[in-house]
Design a protein around this motif. Structure first.
Motif, short mmCIF file in Angstrom:
data_model
loop_
_atom_site.label_atom_id
_atom_site.label_comp_id
_atom_site.label_asym_id
_atom_site.label_seq_id
_atom_site.Cartn_x
_atom_site.Cartn_y
_atom_site.Cartn_z
N ILE A 138 13.68 49.92 15.64
CA ILE A 138 12.86 49.55 16.81
C ILE A 138 13.59 48.62 17.85
CG2 ILE A 138 10.73 48.75 17.80
CD1 ILE A 138 9.27 49.80 15.24
N GLN A 139 13.67 48.78 18.90
CA GLN A 139 14.44 48.07 19.90
C GLN A 139 13.40 47.35 20.89
OE1 GLN A 139 17.69 47.31 19.35
NE2 GLN A 139 17.86 48.48 17.70
N TYR A 140 13.59 46.06 21.17
CA TYR A 140 12.62 45.34 22.05
C TYR A 140 13.54 44.83 23.19
CZ TYR A 140 9.52 45.21 18.10
OH TYR A 140 8.51 45.73 16.98
N ALA A 141 12.84 44.94 24.45
CA ALA A 141 13.35 44.42 25.45
C ALA A 141 13.07 43.01 25.86
CB ALA A 141 12.64 45.21 26.93
N MET A 142 13.88 42.40 26.30
CA MET A 142 14.07 40.89 26.68
C MET A 142 12.52 40.75 27.89
SD MET A 142 15.57 39.17 24.98
CE MET A 142 15.76 37.65 25.46
N PRO A 143 11.87 39.53 27.89
CA PRO A 143 11.05 39.38 28.79
C PRO A 143 11.54 39.58 30.26
CG PRO A 143 10.85 37.64 27.32
CD PRO A 143 12.10 38.36 26.82
N GLY A 144 10.68 40.69 30.94
CA GLY A 144 11.34 40.79 32.43
C GLY A 144 12.23 42.01 32.36
N GLU A 145 12.76 42.35 31.34
CA GLU A 145 13.90 43.46 31.29
C GLU A 145 12.93 44.73 31.69
OE1 GLU A 145 17.32 45.28 28.62
OE2 GLU A 145 16.04 43.72 27.68
N ARG A 146 13.69 45.68 32.26
CA ARG A 146 12.81 46.94 32.90
C ARG A 146 12.88 47.73 31.46
NH1 ARG A 146 15.58 51.01 37.19
NH2 ARG A 146 13.90 52.89 36.85
N VAL A 147 11.65 48.40 31.52
CA VAL A 147 11.19 49.13 30.29
C VAL A 147 10.61 50.40 30.75
CG1 VAL A 147 10.68 47.03 28.54
CG2 VAL A 147 8.76 48.32 30.07
N GLU A 148 10.38 50.75 32.04
CA GLU A 148 10.05 52.13 32.42
C GLU A 148 11.06 53.10 32.09
OE1 GLU A 148 10.78 49.88 35.57
OE2 GLU A 148 8.97 48.69 34.68
N ASP A 149 10.66 54.50 32.24
CA ASP A 149 11.75 55.54 32.07
C ASP A 149 12.65 55.71 33.34
OD1 ASP A 149 10.49 56.44 29.55
OD2 ASP A 149 9.01 57.77 30.54
N TYR A 150 13.91 55.73 32.86
CA TYR A 150 14.74 55.73 33.99
C TYR A 150 14.94 57.11 34.52
CZ TYR A 150 16.61 51.35 32.17
OH TYR A 150 16.57 50.06 31.86
#
Length: 150
Positions: A138-150
């Motif tokens: 499982i990979q996690y995004a940094m705070p504020g990093e875009r996580v929506e579908d591209y």
């Protein structure tokens, strides 16, 4: 000719060795001269705690003046906005559920396994479908990093 080159190489090696050894032949007293004052004396003089006053008092006064110029009184809007601003940084059950580090998308791959024979004694295995994630971890995004579908 050959003996001249050997003698030249020996002489050059000797010169390099002498230069390297002479560079290390410096005493501590020559490099780090010091007087009768200790580090505590220097500290007290520079911070203004000593009896000398002088530069330490001036430095302390400049520091206080700089701090004073940065201070400003709170306005009524600041006082009213403070609880809401502080609430953003307070841990609650609601913001614990809403993760600060969002999971990055990990699409599922669907694979069809065709009917085949398996084992040392060829046993027929019927075809089946299996699902597994694209990424192993499982990979996690940094705070504020875009996580929506591209």
């Amino acid at each position: 000719m050959r003996s001249n080159l050997i003698n030249l190489a020996k002489g050059l090696a000797l010169a390099v060795a002498v230069a390297a050894l002479s560079a290390c032949a410096t005493s501590k007293e020559e490099l780090l001269t010091h007087g009768d004052r200790t580090m505590m004396d220097i500290w007290q003089q520079e911070t203004g705690d000593g009896s000398g006053g002088g530069a330490g008092q001036v430095a302390r006064r400049q520091l206080l003046d700089a701090r004073q110029s940065l201070r400003r009184p709170l306005t009524d809007a600041d006082v009213l906005a403070a609880p809401a601003e502080q609430m953003r940084y307070t841990r609650t059950a609601r913001n614990e559920i809403y993760r600060q580090f969002q999971r990055l998308p990990n699409p599922d791959l669907v694979m069809y396994v065709y009917p085949h024979l398996a084992g040392t004694d060829p046993v027929p295995v019927p075809g089946y479908t299996t699902v597994f994630p694209l990424y192993q971890r499982i990979q996690y995004a940094m705070p504020g990093e875009r996580v929506e579908d591209y």
